[in-house]
Design a protein around this motif. Structure first.
Motif, PDB file in Angstrom:
ATOM      1  N   MET A 107       0.822  -1.213   0.000  1.00  0.00           N
ATOM      2  CA  MET A 107       0.000   0.000   0.000  1.00  0.00           C
ATOM      3  C   MET A 107       0.856   1.264   0.000  1.00  0.00           C
ATOM      4  N   TRP A 108       2.072   1.187   0.559  1.00  0.00           N
ATOM      5  CA  TRP A 108       2.924   2.373   0.650  1.00  0.00           C
ATOM      6  C   TRP A 108       3.750   2.524  -0.628  1.00  0.00           C
ATOM      7  N   ALA A 109       3.131   3.156  -1.612  1.00  0.00           N
ATOM      8  CA  ALA A 109       3.706   3.219  -2.951  1.00  0.00           C
ATOM      9  C   ALA A 109       4.933   4.120  -3.049  1.00  0.00           C
ATOM     10  N   ALA A 110       5.206   4.924  -2.022  1.00  0.00           N
ATOM     11  CA  ALA A 110       6.446   5.690  -2.037  1.00  0.00           C
ATOM     12  C   ALA A 110       7.656   4.773  -2.062  1.00  0.00           C
ATOM     13  N   ASN A 111       7.468   3.533  -1.630  1.00  0.00           N
ATOM     14  CA  ASN A 111       8.537   2.539  -1.676  1.00  0.00           C
ATOM     15  C   ASN A 111       8.456   1.648  -2.902  1.00  0.00           C
ATOM     16  N   ALA A 117      11.708  -0.986  -6.121  1.00  0.00           N
ATOM     17  CA  ALA A 117      12.638  -1.120  -5.001  1.00  0.00           C
ATOM     18  C   ALA A 117      12.711  -2.573  -4.549  1.00  0.00           C
ATOM     19  N   ASN A 118      13.931  -3.044  -4.265  1.00  0.00           N
ATOM     20  CA  ASN A 118      14.064  -4.444  -3.813  1.00  0.00           C
ATOM     21  C   ASN A 118      13.665  -4.620  -2.345  1.00  0.00           C
ATOM     22  N   LEU A 119      13.743  -3.567  -1.535  1.00  0.00           N
ATOM     23  CA  LEU A 119      13.234  -3.566  -0.157  1.00  0.00           C
ATOM     24  C   LEU A 119      13.753  -4.739   0.673  1.00  0.00           C
ATOM     25  N   GLU A 160      15.096   1.412  -1.135  1.00  0.00           N
ATOM     26  CA  GLU A 160      13.767   1.649  -0.560  1.00  0.00           C
ATOM     27  C   GLU A 160      12.906   2.558  -1.425  1.00  0.00           C
ATOM     28  N   GLY A 161      13.346   2.849  -2.654  1.00  0.00           N
ATOM     29  CA  GLY A 161      12.494   3.572  -3.588  1.00  0.00           C
ATOM     30  C   GLY A 161      12.433   5.063  -3.352  1.00  0.00           C
TER      31      GLY A 161
END
Length: 456
Positions: free
Chosen positions: A108-112, A132-134, A176-177
């Motif tokens: 849901m947190w598309a900033a990432n 982002a690979n996160l 982390e994008g």
């Protein structure tokens, strides 16, 4: 040459498994609310209403679909077998931490979701995306392949868009994008400065109480891959990370020529601002709006999420609007800072508040929920129109959510096989609403593979 362009937002649609499992060390809100009951229906409706606010302000707004959760394929990769319900039951019994990760609604947190370089800054004149690979957190490391599918669906024209694979999933390239990326410019279609904030070097020994999630080398790789001009690399403040600033967008946000940030956002503020000025020379004059620790202690900045607000320019507006969570309004210190800035003669002229409490309780404010994408008129016309939010789509998605999302969900409810069925039914219907095709999700492809072939 400058082309007319707008800044669009692509928000992650909050998924049916939205819960407070406390999976992210360093995210203080997530840890504080661990185990509490969540309200997935309220969460998705709050997110949709926040998106509609942007549409009403005249900005393009897109919807990114939730990921399939629980992630049964991930659990099968760990050796669990049998029916999907049996896999879920066994995973919760034998490996509950992995089961919780497989159920997280964190996409849901598309900033990432990705780092984005607009065509005005890229080496080949296309808009570039790298999911982002996160890798710092297990539950988030499961996202990037499906994120790429969503971005491919929204930006399908390879002549205008380049959607890359994520960087290799290793800690040396932890990415982390856009939560650690700010683009500054004179106007959206003009060449800009890309501020890429990192927390640690790839081979650096790290002994902080919380992880530094962005590797310097990952930020450098993204700039090279995208051919990003005007790249500035700045180190995130160690003090801020230790205080719970897991992404730089918790203490910093920017739009057009304006950078709005906390005193503790960067390890060396003077050096960072000087580098931005140097990169912007001949393009625009940066405007820096700094908030001191005396005016807003770091703990208040984090709890109020003043800097995790959306900083936008509405069409026709001559100054920027800061869209804050209601938590900013309820904190006397952050409200005073926001109102003082808006009443000054600086670049920020208005403050608005939106209710995203369900997301905030997991440590995600208005800015966490959106991925910003600068698009020219031609690029905007090449996007998937079914994923662009209109009044009609907003109403349809609200009705869809009312039917499929539970009002109350506790972390223990994630083990319910009925929730798996409900989530899949919701996502199956959503693929039709957003014109994603019948094989967008893994469960849809599995079901298609099991159908007997049609007789000739």
């Amino acid at each position: 040459m400058t082309s007319a362009a707008v800044e669009a937002n692509a928000d992650g649609l909050i998924g049916p498994t939205h819960s407070y499992a406390g999976l992210s060390p360093g995210n203080l809100a997530s840890s504080l609310n661990k185990g509490e009951a969540s309200n997935p229906r309220a969460a998705v409706l709050q997110g949709l209403d926040k998106m509609k606010t942007l549409v009403e302000l005249g900005l393009p707004q897109f919807v990114l679909p939730p990921h399939e959760r629980p992630d049964i394929a991930f659990l099968r990769s760990l050796g669990f077998t049998g029916s999907d319900a049996a896999v879920l039951e066994a995973a919760w019994k034998d490996a509950p931490s992995f089961a919780a990760a497989a159920c997280s609604a964190s996409p849901m947190w598309a900033a990432n979701a990705a780092t984005v370089t607009p065509s005005a800054d890229s080496g080949d004149g296309r808009v570039h995306f790298t999911p982002a690979n996160l890798v710092t957190n297990l539950h988030r490391s499961l996202e990037h392949a499906q994120t790429k599918r969503a971005l491919d669906a929204l930006f399908p024209d390879p002549a205008r868009f380049a959607v890359h694979d994520a960087l290799p999933s290793v800690g040396h390239l932890a990415d982390e994008g856009a939560a650690n990326h700010v683009r500054l410019c004179a106007e959206h279609g003009a060449p800009g400065v890309n501020l890429l904030v990192w927390g640690r070097e790839a081979w650096e020994g790290w002994d902080g109480p919380y992880p530094a999630r962005q590797a310097h080398e990952a930020s450098q790789a993204l700039a090279r891959r995208h051919g990003a001009s005007g790249a500035v690399f700045a180190r995130q403040s160690r003090t801020a990370i230790a205080g719970g600033t897991f992404h730089n967008d918790v203490v910093c946000v920017g739009a057009l020529n304006t950078l709005f940030f906390h005193e503790l956002a960067f390890e060396d503020t003077a050096e960072t601002l000087a580098a931005i000025r140097k990169a912007a020379k001949g393009l625009f004059e940066p405007a820096f709006v700094e908030v001191s620790t005396a005016d807003l202690p770091l703990a208040d900045a984090i709890s109020s999420y003043l800097f995790n607000s959306m900083l936008i320019q509405a069409p026709g507006g001559d100054r920027l609007t800061l869209i804050c969570p209601t938590e900013t309004e309820e904190n006397p210190r952050s409200r005073a800072v926001a109102e003082r800035i808006a009443s000054s003669n600086g670049p920020i002229g208005q403050v608005r508040y939106v209710d995203v409490r369900q997301s905030m309780r997991n440590g995600g404010g208005p800015a966490c929920l959106r991925l910003r994408v600068v698009l020219t008129e031609a690029e905007l016309g090449a996007t998937n129109p079914a994923m662009r939010l209109t009044d009609a789509l907003h109403a349809r998605l609200r009705e869809w959510a009312d039917r499929w999302y539970r009002e109350t969900l506790r972390p223990a409810d994630l083990a319910d096989p009925q929730l798996l069925d409900e989530s899949r039914s919701a996502l199956d219907e959503l693929t039709g609403i957003l014109s994603l095709g019948g094989d967008f999700y893994p469960f849809q492809r599995d079901q298609a593979a099991k159908r007997p072939p049609l007789e000739a």
